[in-house]
Scaffold this active site. Structure first.
Site, PDB file in Angstrom:
ATOM      1  N   LYS A 136     -20.417   1.367  17.317  1.00  0.00           N
ATOM      2  CA  LYS A 136     -21.164   1.057  18.545  1.00  0.00           C
ATOM      3  C   LYS A 136     -22.035  -0.186  18.349  1.00  0.00           C
ATOM      4  O   LYS A 136     -22.174  -1.005  19.254  1.00  0.00           O
ATOM      5  CB  LYS A 136     -22.046   2.247  18.954  1.00  0.00           C
ATOM      6  N   LYS A 216      -7.206   3.923  18.460  1.00  0.00           N
ATOM      7  CA  LYS A 216      -7.339   5.181  19.184  1.00  0.00           C
ATOM      8  C   LYS A 216      -7.473   4.892  20.680  1.00  0.00           C
ATOM      9  O   LYS A 216      -8.145   3.925  21.064  1.00  0.00           O
ATOM     10  CB  LYS A 216      -8.612   5.851  18.628  1.00  0.00           C
ATOM     11  N   LYS A 219     -11.565   4.398  26.430  1.00  0.00           N
ATOM     12  CA  LYS A 219     -11.942   3.587  27.580  1.00  0.00           C
ATOM     13  C   LYS A 219     -12.636   2.300  27.124  1.00  0.00           C
ATOM     14  O   LYS A 219     -12.411   1.230  27.681  1.00  0.00           O
ATOM     15  CB  LYS A 219     -12.862   4.389  28.493  1.00  0.00           C
TER      16      LYS A 219
HETATM   17  P1  TYM Z   1     -15.604  11.678  24.185  1.00  0.00           P
HETATM   18  O1  TYM Z   1     -16.163  11.738  25.565  1.00  0.00           O
HETATM   19  O2  TYM Z   1     -15.433  10.337  23.568  1.00  0.00           O
HETATM   20  O3  TYM Z   1     -14.206  12.387  24.161  1.00  0.00           O
HETATM   21  C1  TYM Z   1     -13.989  13.677  24.717  1.00  0.00           C
HETATM   22  C2  TYM Z   1     -12.976  14.431  23.878  1.00  0.00           C
HETATM   23  O4  TYM Z   1     -11.728  13.746  23.889  1.00  0.00           O
HETATM   24  C3  TYM Z   1     -11.308  13.518  22.541  1.00  0.00           C
HETATM   25  N1  TYM Z   1     -10.607  12.223  22.479  1.00  0.00           N
HETATM   26  C4  TYM Z   1      -9.462  12.016  21.813  1.00  0.00           C
HETATM   27  N2  TYM Z   1      -8.687  12.847  21.090  1.00  0.00           N
HETATM   28  C5  TYM Z   1      -7.563  12.322  20.536  1.00  0.00           C
HETATM   29  N3  TYM Z   1      -7.194  11.024  20.684  1.00  0.00           N
HETATM   30  C6  TYM Z   1      -7.946  10.160  21.401  1.00  0.00           C
HETATM   31  N4  TYM Z   1      -7.568   8.899  21.538  1.00  0.00           N
HETATM   32  C7  TYM Z   1      -9.145  10.639  21.990  1.00  0.00           C
HETATM   33  N5  TYM Z   1     -10.117  10.073  22.743  1.00  0.00           N
HETATM   34  C8  TYM Z   1     -11.009  11.059  23.033  1.00  0.00           C
HETATM   35  C9  TYM Z   1     -12.600  13.452  21.738  1.00  0.00           C
HETATM   36  O5  TYM Z   1     -12.367  13.728  20.372  1.00  0.00           O
HETATM   37  C10 TYM Z   1     -13.420  14.521  22.415  1.00  0.00           C
HETATM   38  O6  TYM Z   1     -13.119  15.792  21.916  1.00  0.00           O
HETATM   39  N6  TYM Z   1     -19.489  12.767  21.250  1.00  0.00           N
HETATM   40  C11 TYM Z   1     -18.494  13.370  22.117  1.00  0.00           C
HETATM   41  C12 TYM Z   1     -19.098  14.232  23.227  1.00  0.00           C
HETATM   42  C13 TYM Z   1     -19.968  15.369  22.784  1.00  0.00           C
HETATM   43  C14 TYM Z   1     -19.563  16.549  22.132  1.00  0.00           C
HETATM   44  C15 TYM Z   1     -20.745  17.340  21.996  1.00  0.00           C
HETATM   45  C16 TYM Z   1     -18.325  17.011  21.661  1.00  0.00           C
HETATM   46  C17 TYM Z   1     -21.318  15.451  22.995  1.00  0.00           C
HETATM   47  N7  TYM Z   1     -21.764  16.647  22.523  1.00  0.00           N
HETATM   48  C18 TYM Z   1     -20.705  18.598  21.379  1.00  0.00           C
HETATM   49  C19 TYM Z   1     -18.298  18.264  21.047  1.00  0.00           C
HETATM   50  C20 TYM Z   1     -19.482  19.030  20.919  1.00  0.00           C
HETATM   51  C21 TYM Z   1     -17.708  12.256  22.778  1.00  0.00           C
HETATM   52  O7  TYM Z   1     -18.209  11.175  22.972  1.00  0.00           O
HETATM   53  O8  TYM Z   1     -16.459  12.620  23.222  1.00  0.00           O
END
Ligand code: TYM
Length: 347
Positions: A136, A216, A219
């Site tokens: 980030k 990966k 967005k």
């Molecule tokens: P976020 O919003 O980036 O993604 C949401 C979920 O989608 C999965 N994901 C992917 N899995 C496989 N390949 C990809 N290219 C891919 N892109 C996204 C992410 O692994 C995620 O499971 N920090 C977290 C949000 C969060 C969270 C939590 C998750 C906040 N609090 C507590 C679990 C528990 C995030 O930014 O996910």
């Protein structure tokens, strides 16, 4: 990040989901997703499919993490719209408010209080070494706000406030999950056994690569396939996918094991081996394989897109579901806060 030559979909699903925790308390699922405005294929294959599955197996809580999103999104109207879009997307893809609790993080402000308390057991060095923090900082060098550093502590608070035991996520969240577990251990060591250590639960596609075939799907990278978008956009995104870079001419034999398009066919049809064989023997070209994938993705998500559009036309229904979700969680969140405050000497 997975290397371009690794097979993104063949990693084994990790971590069985425990039915009960050691104390005999029932297992509880929690996960969070950022309101990024769109649901992309990586979200669905990497995490949302497990959210849907686990709501039948456990008490399941799913959270749209708008506090987290504030580390990158600074326009209130944009954030509000994206939060609603994400809620509609999750509901359209199969989250059922009768079988799980869906809510917005800021509707349960206890998360931020707990995050502060957990910060006092979290060494700064743990946060500074987090890979996503470094990413980030590189991505938004003019906006290295404190929220980016403490992001994983809030994530830990999200999970432990409900004493969740399993957390369906993609592999990109593995480091955050491990940090959550370390923070949990640090708290339990200092104040006595309070929180279970949550396990990550992965799907068969823990890392979905983007249309560039290298990074990966994300967005912020701009390499997504937006599964609930209009069919034309999905088709354009799939047709832009990078395939096997060594297959120059149509007659060159392909390497399906490194071709992201071939790999994604695993999830959209039962003729994956045939498709692989067609690529390997040059019987089929990359363009044909992409066209087929686009058709299948569009067909697969068409009912969800219909539900999504229907929900977006009824925002009050979405708001109602989210409010009910946050209300339902109030007693649980407050009970944890009472316990934690008492242990820390705040009451
Ligand atoms: P976020 O919003 O980036 O993604 C949401 C979920 O989608 C999965 N994901 C992917 N899995 C496989 N390949 C990809 N290219 C891919 N892109 C996204 C992410 O692994 C995620 O499971 N920090 C977290 C949000 C969060 C969270 C939590 C998750 C906040 N609090 C507590 C679990 C528990 C995030 O930014 O996910």
């Amino acid at each position: 990040m997975t290397s371009p030559t690794s097979n993104p979909t063949s990693e084994p699903a990790a971590n069985a989901s425990p039915a009960t925790v050691a104390s005999g308390a029932p297992a509880r699922t929690f996960s969070g997703i950022q309101p990024s405005g769109i649901v992309h294929l990586g979200n669905d294959l990497g995490a949302i499919r497990n959210y849907v599955r686990l709501q039948d197996e456990y008490e399941a809580i799913y959270c749209i993490v708008d506090y987290h999103a504030l580390t990158s999104t600074h326009d209130g109207d944009v954030l509000r719209t994206r939060t609603r879009e994400m809620a509609a997307g999750l509901l359209a893809l199969g989250l059922d408010p009768d079988r799980c609790t869906l809510f917005v993080q800021s509707h349960r402000p206890e998360h931020t209080e707990l995050a502060w308390l957990l910060m006092t057991v979290t060494p700064v060095s743990w946060l500074e070494r987090t890979p996503t923090y470094k990413e980030k900082v590189a991505q938004q060098p003019d906006d290295v706000n404190h929220g980016l550093l403490t992001y994983p502590v809030l994530q830990a608070a999200d999970i432990v406030i409900y004493k969740a035991t399993n957390v369906p996520v993609g592999k990109d969240q593995a480091a955050h999950l491990e940090l959550s577990r370390e923070i949990t251990r640090a708290f339990n060591r200092r104040y006595g056994d309070t929180f279970p250590e949550a396990q990550a639960v992965f799907t068969e596609a823990p890392v979905v690569l983007g249309t560039d075939g290298v990074r990966k799907m994300s967005k912020s990278v701009g390499n997504t396939i937006d599964i609930l978008a209009e069919p034309d956009l999905i088709r354009r995104q799939v047709m832009s996918m990078v395939t096997d870079t060594l297959r120059i001419r149509r007659t060159d034999p392909g390497r399906p094991e490194v071709c992201n398009v071939c790999q994604l066919h695993r999830f959209f049809g039962d003729d994956y081996l045939e498709i692989q064989d067609g690529e390997r023997t040059a019987r089929t070209g990359c363009v044909d394989t992409k066209k087929l994938l686009a058709d299948r993705i569009i067909r697969h998500y068409a009912p969800a897109r219909e539900r999504y559009l229907e929900l977006m036309a009824h925002p009050a229904e979405i708001e109602g579901i989210l409010e009910t979700g946050a209300d339902r969680l109030r007693p649980m969140a407050q009970a944890t806060m009472d316990e934690v405050r008492a242990k820390m000497g705040l009451r």
